[in-house]
Design a protein around this motif. Structure first.
Motif, PDB file in Angstrom:
ATOM      1  N   ILE A  73       0.328  -0.954   0.139  1.00 26.31           N
ATOM      2  CA  ILE A  73      -0.109   0.484  -0.075  1.00 26.31           C
ATOM      3  C   ILE A  73       0.951   1.047  -0.081  1.00 26.31           C
ATOM      4  N   MET A  74      -0.132   2.022  -0.686  1.00 26.41           N
ATOM      5  CA  MET A  74       0.911   3.357  -0.809  1.00 26.41           C
ATOM      6  C   MET A  74       0.322   4.091  -0.623  1.00 26.41           C
ATOM      7  N   LEU A  75       0.411   5.314   0.364  1.00 30.06           N
ATOM      8  CA  LEU A  75      -0.356   7.027   0.817  1.00 30.06           C
ATOM      9  C   LEU A  75       0.466   7.581   0.332  1.00 30.06           C
ATOM     10  N   ARG A  76       0.284   9.080  -0.294  1.00 30.94           N
ATOM     11  CA  ARG A  76       0.469  10.139  -0.556  1.00 30.94           C
ATOM     12  C   ARG A  76       0.151  11.557   0.012  1.00 30.94           C
ATOM     13  N   LEU A  77       0.271  12.097   1.147  1.00 30.55           N
ATOM     14  CA  LEU A  77       0.271  13.148   1.479  1.00 30.55           C
ATOM     15  C   LEU A  77       0.406  14.552   1.836  1.00 30.55           C
ATOM     16  N   ILE A 106       5.090  10.610   0.313  1.00 29.43           N
ATOM     17  CA  ILE A 106       5.084   9.207   0.352  1.00 29.43           C
ATOM     18  C   ILE A 106       5.224   7.635   1.253  1.00 29.43           C
ATOM     19  N   LEU A 107       3.712   8.150   1.353  1.00 30.33           N
ATOM     20  CA  LEU A 107       4.346   6.356   3.028  1.00 30.33           C
ATOM     21  C   LEU A 107       3.833   4.550   1.879  1.00 30.33           C
ATOM     22  N   ARG A 108       4.225   3.685   2.371  1.00 25.35           N
ATOM     23  CA  ARG A 108       4.954   2.812   1.271  1.00 25.35           C
ATOM     24  C   ARG A 108       5.261   1.621   2.541  1.00 25.35           C
ATOM     25  N   SER A 109       4.686   0.616   2.117  1.00 27.14           N
ATOM     26  CA  SER A 109       4.633  -0.591   2.932  1.00 27.14           C
ATOM     27  C   SER A 109       5.594  -1.732   2.123  1.00 27.14           C
ATOM     28  N   SER A 110       6.055  -2.647   2.427  1.00 24.90           N
ATOM     29  CA  SER A 110       6.889  -3.432   1.681  1.00 24.90           C
ATOM     30  C   SER A 110       6.532  -4.976   1.467  1.00 24.90           C
TER      31      SER A 110
END
Length: 110
Positions: A73-77, A106-110
Motif C-alpha cells: 500500500i502507498m499513500l501520498r499526503l 509518500i508512505l509505502r509498505s513493503s
C-alpha cells in the motif's frame, strides 16, 4: 498455476485530466481508467510502469495484491499535513518506507 496481480490507484485531491488519463491509457490498454482512478488485474503479465512514479505524478493511494502473497500500500499526503522528518522516525527496517517530493510525502509498505 497462473499468476494474478491486482493494481488499484485512487486520485483523491484532484481529478485526473483527460490528458493524464490518456497518458495512463498509453501504458495500459486494458486498465479501467476514470477521472478518479486506475484499476487493472493481470493474469499473465505485469504493469508496465513504476507505481512509485505514478504516485508522485497522479495518485494519492495505491493498493497492490498478488496471489503469491505480496501486499503493498502507498499513500501520498501533502507535506503540510505530515512532515517527512516525522514519517522517517517511524519507517524503521524494511516493512515501511517513505520519500518526499517537492509538495508531498509518500508512505509505502513493503
Amino acid at each position: 498455476m497462473s499468476e494474478y496481480q491486482y493494481y488499484e490507484f485512487v486520485a483523491l485531491d484532484q481529478a485526473l485530466t483527460a490528458k493524464q488519463q490518456g497518458e495512463l491509457r498509453a501504458v495500459s490498454s486494458g486498465g479501467r481508467i476514470t477521472s478518479s482512478g486506475f484499476v487493472n488485474d493481470y493474469q499473465w503479465g505485469d504493469l508496465k510502469a513504476d507505481p512509485a512514479k505514478w504516485m508522485e505524478r497522479y495518485f494519492d493511494a495505491h493498493l497492490y495484491l498478488a496471489n503469491w502473497g505480496t501486499r503493498r500500500i502507498m499513500l501520498r499526503l501533502p507535506k503540510a499535513a505530515l512532515a517527512p522528518e516525522t514519517v522517517q522516525a517511524f519507517c524503521v527496517g524494511e516493512s515501511a518506507g517513505c520519500w518526499a517530493t517537492r509538495t508531498h510525502v509518500i508512505l509505502r509498505s513493503s
